[in-house]
Design a protein around this motif. Structure first.
Motif, PDB file in Angstrom:
ATOM      1  N   MET A  95      24.827  44.847  25.691  1.00 12.31           N
ATOM      2  CA  MET A  95      24.570  44.458  24.302  1.00 12.31           C
ATOM      3  C   MET A  95      25.751  43.660  23.737  1.00 12.31           C
ATOM      4  O   MET A  95      25.577  42.597  23.117  1.00 12.31           O
ATOM      5  CB  MET A  95      24.314  45.695  23.457  1.00 12.31           C
ATOM      6  N   LEU A  96      26.980  44.169  23.968  1.00  4.21           N
ATOM      7  CA  LEU A  96      28.168  43.466  23.494  1.00  4.21           C
ATOM      8  C   LEU A  96      28.338  42.121  24.197  1.00  4.21           C
ATOM      9  O   LEU A  96      28.781  41.131  23.584  1.00  4.21           O
ATOM     10  CB  LEU A  96      29.412  44.330  23.733  1.00  4.21           C
ATOM     11  N   LEU A  97      27.983  42.078  25.488  1.00  2.00           N
ATOM     12  CA  LEU A  97      28.099  40.838  26.249  1.00  2.00           C
ATOM     13  C   LEU A  97      27.174  39.763  25.683  1.00  2.00           C
ATOM     14  O   LEU A  97      27.546  38.582  25.601  1.00  2.00           O
ATOM     15  CB  LEU A  97      27.764  41.103  27.720  1.00  2.00           C
ATOM     16  N   ASP A 112      30.306  36.952  32.210  1.00  2.00           N
ATOM     17  CA  ASP A 112      29.189  37.367  33.066  1.00  2.00           C
ATOM     18  C   ASP A 112      29.662  37.676  34.481  1.00  2.00           C
ATOM     19  O   ASP A 112      29.026  38.440  35.209  1.00  2.00           O
ATOM     20  CB  ASP A 112      28.122  36.271  33.114  1.00  2.00           C
ATOM     21  N   GLY A 113      30.786  37.068  34.883  1.00  2.00           N
ATOM     22  CA  GLY A 113      31.320  37.311  36.224  1.00  2.00           C
ATOM     23  C   GLY A 113      31.758  38.738  36.438  1.00  2.00           C
ATOM     24  O   GLY A 113      31.876  39.194  37.577  1.00  2.00           O
ATOM     25  N   PHE A 114      31.999  39.481  35.344  1.00  2.00           N
ATOM     26  CA  PHE A 114      32.422  40.867  35.480  1.00  2.00           C
ATOM     27  C   PHE A 114      31.264  41.787  35.861  1.00  2.00           C
ATOM     28  O   PHE A 114      31.490  42.930  36.221  1.00  2.00           O
ATOM     29  CB  PHE A 114      33.061  41.358  34.178  1.00  2.00           C
ATOM     30  N   ILE A 115      30.032  41.301  35.766  1.00  2.00           N
ATOM     31  CA  ILE A 115      28.886  42.119  36.166  1.00  2.00           C
ATOM     32  C   ILE A 115      28.711  42.091  37.681  1.00  2.00           C
ATOM     33  O   ILE A 115      28.586  43.132  38.332  1.00  2.00           O
ATOM     34  CB  ILE A 115      27.603  41.628  35.464  1.00  2.00           C
ATOM     35  N   TYR A 116      28.701  40.884  38.250  1.00  2.54           N
ATOM     36  CA  TYR A 116      28.490  40.749  39.695  1.00  2.54           C
ATOM     37  C   TYR A 116      29.754  40.342  40.444  1.00  2.54           C
ATOM     38  O   TYR A 116      29.766  40.308  41.667  1.00  2.54           O
ATOM     39  CB  TYR A 116      27.394  39.719  39.971  1.00  2.54           C
ATOM     40  N   GLY A 117      30.815  40.014  39.710  1.00  2.00           N
ATOM     41  CA  GLY A 117      32.055  39.585  40.346  1.00  2.00           C
ATOM     42  C   GLY A 117      32.105  38.081  40.510  1.00  2.00           C
ATOM     43  O   GLY A 117      31.081  37.426  40.730  1.00  2.00           O
ATOM     44  N   GLN A 118      33.310  37.526  40.393  1.00  2.73           N
ATOM     45  CA  GLN A 118      33.484  36.079  40.542  1.00  2.73           C
ATOM     46  C   GLN A 118      34.923  35.820  40.980  1.00  2.73           C
ATOM     47  O   GLN A 118      35.770  35.388  40.200  1.00  2.73           O
ATOM     48  CB  GLN A 118      33.168  35.360  39.232  1.00  2.73           C
ATOM     49  N   ALA A 119      35.185  36.089  42.250  1.00  2.00           N
ATOM     50  CA  ALA A 119      36.551  35.972  42.761  1.00  2.00           C
ATOM     51  C   ALA A 119      37.071  34.544  42.680  1.00  2.00           C
ATOM     52  O   ALA A 119      38.274  34.323  42.480  1.00  2.00           O
ATOM     53  CB  ALA A 119      36.607  36.472  44.211  1.00  2.00           C
ATOM     54  N   GLN A 185      36.732  42.135  38.442  1.00  2.00           N
ATOM     55  CA  GLN A 185      36.750  40.676  38.371  1.00  2.00           C
ATOM     56  C   GLN A 185      36.254  40.067  39.677  1.00  2.00           C
ATOM     57  O   GLN A 185      35.516  39.089  39.681  1.00  2.00           O
ATOM     58  CB  GLN A 185      38.165  40.179  38.055  1.00  2.00           C
ATOM     59  N   ALA A 186      36.661  40.661  40.807  1.00  2.00           N
ATOM     60  CA  ALA A 186      36.289  40.115  42.113  1.00  2.00           C
ATOM     61  C   ALA A 186      34.915  40.579  42.580  1.00  2.00           C
ATOM     62  O   ALA A 186      34.142  39.805  43.137  1.00  2.00           O
ATOM     63  CB  ALA A 186      37.344  40.499  43.148  1.00  2.00           C
ATOM     64  N   VAL A 187      34.606  41.853  42.355  1.00  2.00           N
ATOM     65  CA  VAL A 187      33.378  42.441  42.911  1.00  2.00           C
ATOM     66  C   VAL A 187      32.326  42.702  41.838  1.00  2.00           C
ATOM     67  O   VAL A 187      31.131  42.655  42.109  1.00  2.00           O
ATOM     68  CB  VAL A 187      33.718  43.749  43.657  1.00  2.00           C
ATOM     69  N   GLY A 188      32.758  42.997  40.623  1.00  2.00           N
ATOM     70  CA  GLY A 188      31.809  43.279  39.545  1.00  2.00           C
ATOM     71  C   GLY A 188      31.601  44.764  39.333  1.00  2.00           C
ATOM     72  O   GLY A 188      31.842  45.574  40.237  1.00  2.00           O
ATOM     73  N   VAL A 189      31.145  45.121  38.147  1.00  2.00           N
ATOM     74  CA  VAL A 189      30.973  46.540  37.814  1.00  2.00           C
ATOM     75  C   VAL A 189      29.863  47.183  38.635  1.00  2.00           C
ATOM     76  O   VAL A 189      29.897  48.385  38.896  1.00  2.00           O
ATOM     77  CB  VAL A 189      30.697  46.716  36.302  1.00  2.00           C
ATOM     78  N   ILE A 190      28.880  46.413  39.040  1.00  2.00           N
ATOM     79  CA  ILE A 190      27.747  46.985  39.773  1.00  2.00           C
ATOM     80  C   ILE A 190      28.135  47.331  41.212  1.00  2.00           C
ATOM     81  O   ILE A 190      27.740  48.366  41.749  1.00  2.00           O
ATOM     82  CB  ILE A 190      26.548  46.010  39.758  1.00  2.00           C
ATOM     83  N   LEU A 191      28.923  46.470  41.848  1.00  2.00           N
ATOM     84  CA  LEU A 191      29.231  46.646  43.265  1.00  2.00           C
ATOM     85  C   LEU A 191      30.565  47.331  43.522  1.00  2.00           C
ATOM     86  O   LEU A 191      30.876  47.654  44.670  1.00  2.00           O
ATOM     87  CB  LEU A 191      29.230  45.275  43.966  1.00  2.00           C
ATOM     88  N   MET A 192      31.361  47.572  42.477  1.00  2.06           N
ATOM     89  CA  MET A 192      32.680  48.163  42.683  1.00  2.06           C
ATOM     90  C   MET A 192      32.592  49.563  43.311  1.00  2.06           C
ATOM     91  O   MET A 192      33.435  49.937  44.125  1.00  2.06           O
ATOM     92  CB  MET A 192      33.433  48.235  41.343  1.00  2.06           C
TER      93      MET A 192
END
Length: 289
Positions: A95-97, A112-119, A185-192
């Motif tokens: 919601m905040l995003l 948005d990169g913090f969801i899936y990661g964006q190394a 940042q690299a992997v994302g909150v979902i895959l961490m």
């Protein structure tokens, strides 16, 4: 370099989460970190990784406190509390995003990169921040290895010799949260969560020793981080986080099949040898009879 170091730190801390039977905790706290990232960005108006990590850490620690409070103050079980915190914090973060992306400069922020990661979006300062924090986590585990072993496997004895279980639990939560927030940042909150769980589970198939398990888990995590990043760099627009997790999953499959501690192949061979020995004994008894 940063994703390899992240994998080493995640594999190390993942072993402790495995033996504390809190694998879901890593998943809950990684999702709980998202609101902190977005709130930190809304407050400072720019994407400064160190500030975003601090915001993520505060949010994840609040999530950890809520899980403990819900478990102790109600009849709700720990895994149910983890599931509740995961869902509520992640929903609040999304919601905040949405609000942040509609703000001035929000679409270009890369949140948005913090969801899936964006190394690939990391700059030199981001890499240095990740390396320093990951090395601190590994150092804390290394320097207090005996204390960690007592804390995980014999809490009553640890308490008897004067080791503070509350202090160790606080330190464990702190290093777990630190590992999670430097990796989103690299992997994302979902895959961490996968970075923490998969290397530890893979290492378990190879040894009964806690020390060797930590070393193997760190190696699996580091190799997954480095190899997944290299593979994603070979093509244009290939996501880094998913490739890291897929490589880690490959190590797990190999361990599951070939691992000397109850791997599928070893179990099968042992079963066949045992069956053959029983048949041989039966034939011997029949001949003697």
């Amino acid at each position: 370099m940063s994703t390899m170091t992240l994998g080493i730190a995640a594999g190390t801390i993942g072993c402790m989460a495995y033996w504390k039977r809190q694998n879901l905790m890593s998943d809950a706290l990684s999702h709980a970190a998202l609101p902190g990232v977005v709130i930190a960005f809304l407050l400072i108006g720019e994407k400064n990784l160190l500030i975003l990590i601090i915001g993520a850490a505060i949010s994840a620690l609040i999530g950890a406190f809520l899980i403990q409070w819900i478990t102790t103050a109600s009849r709700i079980s720990e895994d149910s509390a983890m599931g509740m915190v995961l869902a509520i914090f992640y929903g609040f973060g999304i919601m905040l995003l949405t609000i942040a992306n509609r703000s001035a400069g929000g679409n270009q922020s890369g949140l948005d990169g913090f969801i899936y990661g964006q190394a690939a979006a990391m700059v030199r300062t981001d890499v240095i921040t990740m390396l320093v924090l990951a090395l601190i986590v590994v150092f804390i585990v290394f320097i207090g290895f005996k204390e960690w072993k007592l804390y995980l496997f014999d809490g009553q004895f640890a308490k008897g010799i004067g080791l503070s279980l509350k202090g160790m639990n606080t330190l464990y939560t702190a290093v777990l949260v630190t590992t999670i927030v430097i990796g989103i940042q690299a992997v994302g909150v979902i895959l961490m969560a996968a970075m923490l769980i998969i290397p530890a589970v893979s290492a378990r198939y190879w040894t009964q020793s806690f020390k060797v398990m930590i070393l193997l888990s760190a190696i699996f995590g580091g190799l997954a981080g480095a190899t997944g990043t290299l593979i994603s760099a070979l093509g244009s627009g290939l996501p880094t986080g998913p490739f890291i997790v897929v490589v880690g999953a490959g190590f797990f499959v190999i361990s599951l099949v070939l691992g000397k501690e109850k791997g599928i192949l070893i179990n099968y061979l042992q079963f066949k040898l045992h069956q053959k020995a029983q048949q041989s004994n039966a034939q011997t008894l029949k001949q003697e009879g």
